[in-house]
Design a protein around this motif. Structure first.
Motif, PDB file in Angstrom:
ATOM      1  N   PHE A  95     120.347  28.526  85.375  1.00 45.76           N
ATOM      2  CA  PHE A  95     120.718  27.487  86.441  1.00 45.76           C
ATOM      3  C   PHE A  95     121.617  28.087  87.599  1.00 45.76           C
ATOM      4  O   PHE A  95     121.881  27.288  88.557  1.00 45.76           O
ATOM      5  N   ALA A  96     122.143  29.122  87.416  1.00 44.61           N
ATOM      6  CA  ALA A  96     122.985  29.881  88.649  1.00 44.61           C
ATOM      7  C   ALA A  96     122.483  31.019  89.236  1.00 44.61           C
ATOM      8  O   ALA A  96     123.064  31.370  90.455  1.00 44.61           O
ATOM      9  N   GLU A  97     121.377  31.443  88.800  1.00 47.73           N
ATOM     10  CA  GLU A  97     120.577  32.622  89.543  1.00 47.73           C
ATOM     11  C   GLU A  97     119.168  32.514  89.566  1.00 47.73           C
ATOM     12  O   GLU A  97     118.813  32.714  90.904  1.00 47.73           O
ATOM     13  N   LEU A 101     115.641  25.502  88.589  1.00 46.87           N
ATOM     14  CA  LEU A 101     116.544  24.328  89.101  1.00 46.87           C
ATOM     15  C   LEU A 101     117.939  25.125  89.124  1.00 46.87           C
ATOM     16  O   LEU A 101     118.645  25.825  88.712  1.00 46.87           O
ATOM     17  N   THR A 102     118.577  24.532  90.098  1.00 46.18           N
ATOM     18  CA  THR A 102     120.073  24.960  90.165  1.00 46.18           C
ATOM     19  C   THR A 102     121.035  23.941  89.451  1.00 46.18           C
ATOM     20  O   THR A 102     120.700  23.055  88.538  1.00 46.18           O
ATOM     21  N   LEU A 103     122.103  24.211  89.610  1.00 42.22           N
ATOM     22  CA  LEU A 103     123.091  23.423  88.832  1.00 42.22           C
ATOM     23  C   LEU A 103     123.159  21.978  88.934  1.00 42.22           C
ATOM     24  O   LEU A 103     123.504  21.195  88.228  1.00 42.22           O
ATOM     25  N   ASP A 104     122.577  21.716  90.155  1.00 38.51           N
ATOM     26  CA  ASP A 104     122.724  20.106  90.376  1.00 38.51           C
ATOM     27  C   ASP A 104     121.209  19.836  90.247  1.00 38.51           C
ATOM     28  O   ASP A 104     120.863  18.539  90.577  1.00 38.51           O
ATOM     29  N   LYS A 106     118.266  20.590  91.297  1.00 42.27           N
ATOM     30  CA  LYS A 106     117.583  20.716  92.292  1.00 42.27           C
ATOM     31  C   LYS A 106     116.616  21.935  92.295  1.00 42.27           C
ATOM     32  O   LYS A 106     117.033  23.026  91.886  1.00 42.27           O
ATOM     33  N   ARG A 108     115.029  25.418  93.055  1.00 45.59           N
ATOM     34  CA  ARG A 108     115.934  26.585  93.721  1.00 45.59           C
ATOM     35  C   ARG A 108     114.558  27.403  94.735  1.00 45.59           C
ATOM     36  O   ARG A 108     113.605  27.643  94.188  1.00 45.59           O
ATOM     37  N   SER A 111     113.727  30.911  93.382  1.00 48.02           N
ATOM     38  CA  SER A 111     113.431  31.116  91.803  1.00 48.02           C
ATOM     39  C   SER A 111     112.386  31.946  91.631  1.00 48.02           C
ATOM     40  O   SER A 111     111.298  32.011  92.234  1.00 48.02           O
ATOM     41  N   SER A 439     122.557  35.357  92.542  1.00 47.41           N
ATOM     42  CA  SER A 439     123.304  34.163  93.053  1.00 47.41           C
ATOM     43  C   SER A 439     123.901  34.459  94.596  1.00 47.41           C
ATOM     44  O   SER A 439     124.017  33.520  95.316  1.00 47.41           O
ATOM     45  N   GLY A 442     119.740  35.715  96.976  1.00 45.18           N
ATOM     46  CA  GLY A 442     118.823  34.901  96.330  1.00 45.18           C
ATOM     47  C   GLY A 442     117.538  35.371  96.756  1.00 45.18           C
ATOM     48  O   GLY A 442     116.660  36.198  96.062  1.00 45.18           O
TER      49      GLY A 442
END
Length: 456
Positions: A95-97, A101-104, A106, A108, A111, A439, A442
């Motif tokens: 989720f952070a890299e 999906l991102t942490l929110d 949404k 990426r 990705s 992160s 990207g």
């Protein structure tokens, strides 16, 4: 498996891959709508546990490559290993890299699932959603970590057998690189002996803890050269680093780990809290405050696992994600055993594995090293030092080569990285990136992944 019925809702159906669960679209139930995901992200998933030893349960999560034009089996399979030890790939790496999906929650833009099937594994056992039933289940050295992963990969490729003929790469970060090197060597042997059916294509070591003492010994000179240490601070940091080096030379690795933590304290005190993961930022004040009264091993876990387990990530993993997965035991909390993982591995933490990288190169395995320009904990200077220790026959020719500049994918004409490649070894220098390259940069990390997996 889960079967989609109405938007955002899944019903249970009979699993088709042992106890593996899968989804037909990437949705976190109706909960995601309230967290900012406005529309579904197409994609198939699977996840499961493997008991790699008695009482030792390892969790994996697979995202199938998501393309409207190409079948997922035409893309490589990439396994991502997090650092720490104790960091969670299914959480932070996902989720952070590099996950979809991102942490929110949404989509990426960069990705890796756009060009690879992604396999996240929480290892060593006790990291993320992986867990131990009893204290003697924790790994205490990288050899056990490699053995555990080999057991998982045997099960994975047997159950999800469509990936047996797909090129398989291991990508890693930080301590994950040390584990990846050892895992790659054992996997290479197992494939040769017919124990594992997979098409292993290479390993990528990102900002990796391959030769810890080379990193520690270069902290002082690096920070002094960029005006983050004065002469007095340089002397203090160098003195602390020499103590670490002496302990490593004496094979006193537990002591070396404790002295390593003391060397980090010397860096923080003399640089006013430079961030080990990115030299352009500082360590948060709350971390400084909470470090008081901690012993050295606990302080290490605070410094190097806490950044991988932010409050928002904790809430996500122990809330919507846990509810989505539906197989996490009630007594298991995501990240709840991470400090223990670090503590049990402390005696092996400072042990180098340069010899393992040498064996991989000699065996013909494709090995890539990549490093962020702004990283301190595993600075590029230290990486270059251990590379020069390799006994690999191709090293002299590699050293004679000039690197090639790579454009930043988001800014044509602006250099985003440099690369040098010879035979089965490559080195990428990623600009404007710290320890967590995907992160920080990207698009550049995504481009690098495609180059390593021979898609560019």
């Amino acid at each position: 498996m889960f079967r989609k019925t109405t938007p955002g809702i899944f019903q249970r159906s009979e699993p088709q891959m042992g106890q593996c669960r899968a989804t037909s679209v990437l949705l976190l139930f109706a909960l995601t709508a309230s967290k900012g995901l406005q529309s579904p992200v197409g994609g198939k998933e699977a996840w499961d546990y493997v008991e790699v030893r008695d009482g030792a349960h390892m969790f994996w999560w697979l995202y199938y490559a998501d393309s409207q034009f190409v079948n997922y089996q035409e893309f490589p399979l990439v396994m991502w290993l997090q650092g720490g030890p104790g960091g969670s790939g299914t959480g932070f790496g996902n989720f952070a890299e590099i996950g979809p999906l991102t942490l929110d929650l949404k989509p990426r833009n960069s990705s890796w699932v756009q060009a690879a099937n992604l396999l996240f594994v929480d290892n060593p056992v006790g990291s993320g959603f992986s867990y131990c039933d009893k204290p003697d289940c924790y790994a205490t050295n990288v050899a056990t970590v490699a053995s555990d992963m080999l057991t998982l990969l045997k099960r994975f490729f047997a159950k999800v057998d469509e990936f047996q003929s797909v090129p398989f790469y291991i990508f890693s970060e930080s301590y994950g690189g040390k584990m990846a090197a050892a895992i790659s060597l054992e996997l290479t042997k197992a494939i040769a002996q017919g124990e594992v059916k997979c098409k292993f294509a290479g390993v990528a070591l990102g900002d990796s803890w391959i030769s810890p003492v080379d990193s520690v010994m270069t902290w002082g000179p690096y920070l002094h050269a960029i005006s983050l240490l004065d002469d007095h601070g340089l002397n203090e940091v160098n003195s602390a680093a020499e103590a670490v080096k002496h302990a490593v030379e004496q094979q006193q690795f537990q002591k070396a780990t404790e002295l390593w933590s003391a060397a980090e304290s010397a860096v923080e005190q003399n640089s006013n809290g430079v961030n080990f993961y990115n030299i352009l930022s500082q360590t948060a004040e709350d971390t400084w405050a909470s470090s008081e009264g901690k012993n050295l091993i606990s302080l290490q876990a605070l410094r190097h696992i806490r950044p991988l387990q932010s409050q928002s990530l904790n809430e996500l993993m122990n809330g919507p994600i846990r509810e989505k997965l539906r197989i996490i035991p009630e007594n298991v909390t995501w990240g709840g055993q991470s400090d223990e993982v670090f503590r049990y591995m402390a005696g092996d933490f400072m042990r180098p594995v340069v010899n393992i990288v040498d064996q991989l190169l000699t065996a013909g395995v494709n090995v890539t090293v990549y490093n962020g320009q702004l990283d301190l904990i595993v600075d590029t200077i230290g990486q270059e030092l251990w590379v020069q220790k390799l006994k690999w026959k191709g090293l002299p020719a590699f050293n004679k080569l000039s690197w090639t500049a790579l454009d930043d994918p988001t800014s044509p004409g602006v250099t985003g990285a440099f690369v040098k490649t010879h035979q089965n070894f490559a080195f990428y220098w990623i600009l404007k990136a710290g320890h967590m390259i995907p992160s920080d940069q990207g698009p550049m990390a995504f481009q690098m992944m495609k180059m390593i997996t021979q898609q560019v």
